[in-house]
Design a protein around this motif. Structure first.
Motif, PDB file in Angstrom:
ATOM      1  N   LEU A  10       0.859  -1.168   0.000  1.00 15.15           N
ATOM      2  CA  LEU A  10       0.000   0.000   0.000  1.00 15.15           C
ATOM      3  C   LEU A  10       0.903   1.228   0.000  1.00 15.15           C
ATOM      4  CD1 LEU A  10      -2.810   1.318   0.296  1.00 15.15           C
ATOM      5  CD2 LEU A  10      -2.514   1.105   2.765  1.00 15.15           C
ATOM      6  N   ILE A  11       0.718   2.101  -0.949  1.00 13.87           N
ATOM      7  CA  ILE A  11       1.540   3.306  -1.040  1.00 13.87           C
ATOM      8  C   ILE A  11       0.741   4.478  -0.502  1.00 13.87           C
ATOM      9  CG2 ILE A  11       2.736   4.882  -2.581  1.00 13.87           C
ATOM     10  CD1 ILE A  11       3.205   2.509  -4.436  1.00 13.87           C
ATOM     11  N   LEU A  12       1.288   5.147   0.507  1.00 14.81           N
ATOM     12  CA  LEU A  12       0.658   6.321   1.099  1.00 14.81           C
ATOM     13  C   LEU A  12       1.530   7.531   0.794  1.00 14.81           C
ATOM     14  CD1 LEU A  12      -0.172   4.784   4.587  1.00 14.81           C
ATOM     15  CD2 LEU A  12      -1.699   5.033   2.642  1.00 14.81           C
ATOM     16  N   ILE A  13       0.929   8.593   0.301  1.00 14.36           N
ATOM     17  CA  ILE A  13       1.675   9.802  -0.055  1.00 14.36           C
ATOM     18  C   ILE A  13       1.123  10.949   0.777  1.00 14.36           C
ATOM     19  CG2 ILE A  13       2.292  11.391  -1.909  1.00 14.36           C
ATOM     20  CD1 ILE A  13       1.824   9.064  -3.859  1.00 14.36           C
ATOM     21  N   HIS A  14       1.994  11.566   1.564  1.00 14.68           N
ATOM     22  CA  HIS A  14       1.529  12.680   2.397  1.00 14.68           C
ATOM     23  C   HIS A  14       1.441  13.961   1.577  1.00 14.68           C
ATOM     24  CE1 HIS A  14       5.465  14.598   2.687  1.00 14.68           C
ATOM     25  NE2 HIS A  14       5.979  13.408   2.863  1.00 14.68           N
ATOM     26  N   GLY A  15       0.676  14.896   2.079  1.00  9.51           N
ATOM     27  CA  GLY A  15       0.492  16.171   1.388  1.00  9.51           C
ATOM     28  C   GLY A  15       1.483  17.220   1.844  1.00  9.51           C
ATOM     29  N   LEU A  16       1.224  18.430   1.474  1.00  9.19           N
ATOM     30  CA  LEU A  16       2.072  19.550   1.816  1.00  9.19           C
ATOM     31  C   LEU A  16       2.208  19.679   3.325  1.00  9.19           C
ATOM     32  CD1 LEU A  16       3.615  22.029   0.765  1.00  9.19           C
ATOM     33  CD2 LEU A  16       1.501  23.290   0.946  1.00  9.19           C
ATOM     34  N   ALA A  17       3.426  19.878   3.789  1.00 10.18           N
ATOM     35  CA  ALA A  17       3.762  20.044   5.206  1.00 10.18           C
ATOM     36  C   ALA A  17       3.528  18.777   6.014  1.00 10.18           C
ATOM     37  CB  ALA A  17       2.999  21.215   5.818  1.00 10.18           C
ATOM     38  N   GLY A  18       3.344  17.655   5.361  1.00  8.72           N
ATOM     39  CA  GLY A  18       3.196  16.385   6.055  1.00  8.72           C
ATOM     40  C   GLY A  18       4.513  15.635   6.061  1.00  8.72           C
ATOM     41  N   ASN A  19       4.526  14.484   6.745  1.00 11.69           N
ATOM     42  CA  ASN A  19       5.680  13.605   6.703  1.00 11.69           C
ATOM     43  C   ASN A  19       5.231  12.182   6.962  1.00 11.69           C
ATOM     44  OD1 ASN A  19       5.774  13.049   9.593  1.00 11.69           O
ATOM     45  ND2 ASN A  19       6.513  15.142   9.838  1.00 11.69           N
ATOM     46  N   ALA A  20       6.160  11.246   6.894  1.00 15.73           N
ATOM     47  CA  ALA A  20       5.823   9.835   7.024  1.00 15.73           C
ATOM     48  C   ALA A  20       5.228   9.498   8.378  1.00 15.73           C
ATOM     49  CB  ALA A  20       7.060   8.979   6.763  1.00 15.73           C
ATOM     50  N   LEU A  21       5.507  10.294   9.387  1.00 17.10           N
ATOM     51  CA  LEU A  21       4.964  10.024  10.726  1.00 17.10           C
ATOM     52  C   LEU A  21       3.453  10.246  10.789  1.00 17.10           C
ATOM     53  CD1 LEU A  21       7.779  11.572  12.932  1.00 17.10           C
ATOM     54  CD2 LEU A  21       7.398   9.164  12.355  1.00 17.10           C
ATOM     55  N   ASN A  22       2.872  10.904   9.789  1.00 13.37           N
ATOM     56  CA  ASN A  22       1.420  11.071   9.746  1.00 13.37           C
ATOM     57  C   ASN A  22       0.706   9.731   9.597  1.00 13.37           C
ATOM     58  OD1 ASN A  22       1.993  13.961   7.775  1.00 13.37           O
ATOM     59  ND2 ASN A  22       1.363  13.996   9.907  1.00 13.37           N
ATOM     60  N   PHE A  23       1.404   8.698   9.130  1.00 10.85           N
ATOM     61  CA  PHE A  23       0.781   7.404   8.861  1.00 10.85           C
ATOM     62  C   PHE A  23       1.074   6.370   9.926  1.00 10.85           C
ATOM     63  CE2 PHE A  23       1.782   9.221   4.573  1.00 10.85           C
ATOM     64  CZ  PHE A  23       0.485   9.645   4.295  1.00 10.85           C
ATOM     65  N   THR A  24       1.749   6.746  11.002  1.00 15.39           N
ATOM     66  CA  THR A  24       2.039   5.787  12.065  1.00 15.39           C
ATOM     67  C   THR A  24       0.963   5.847  13.127  1.00 15.39           C
ATOM     68  OG1 THR A  24       3.406   7.390  13.245  1.00 15.39           O
ATOM     69  CG2 THR A  24       4.527   5.928  11.699  1.00 15.39           C
ATOM     70  N   ALA A  25       0.791   4.745  13.812  1.00 15.86           N
ATOM     71  CA  ALA A  25      -0.255   4.695  14.838  1.00 15.86           C
ATOM     72  C   ALA A  25       0.239   5.244  16.150  1.00 15.86           C
ATOM     73  CB  ALA A  25      -0.699   3.254  15.025  1.00 15.86           C
TER      74      ALA A  25
END
Length: 73
Positions: free
Chosen positions: A58-73
């Protein structure tokens, strides 16, 4: 007329100095704060990715001013 050339030259020097300073700080930050995961070169661009969990990809792409930590629980 000479004054205009001097002003343009000063503005150019300020912009160049700002750009060089930004490049210097950027390199220091990248050296000291490595993000988790790996980097992959794709068409001369550096892509950062992490592999987590199991199951289908599953590929998750964050938006502007986001980062990979937005997808962690």
């Amino acid at each position: 007329m000479v004054v205009i050339y001097i002003i343009v030259a000063l503005i150019f020097c300020l912009l160049l100095a700002s750009w060089l300073f930004t490049q210097h700080i950027d390199k220091k930050i990248e050296k000291n704060f490595r993000p988790p995961g790996q980097f992959l070169n794709v068409q001369h661009e550096k892509i950062h990715y992490t592999k987590q969990g199991q199951g289908p990809t599953l590929i998750l792409i964050h938006g502007l001013a986001g980062n990979a930590l937005n997808f962690t629980a």
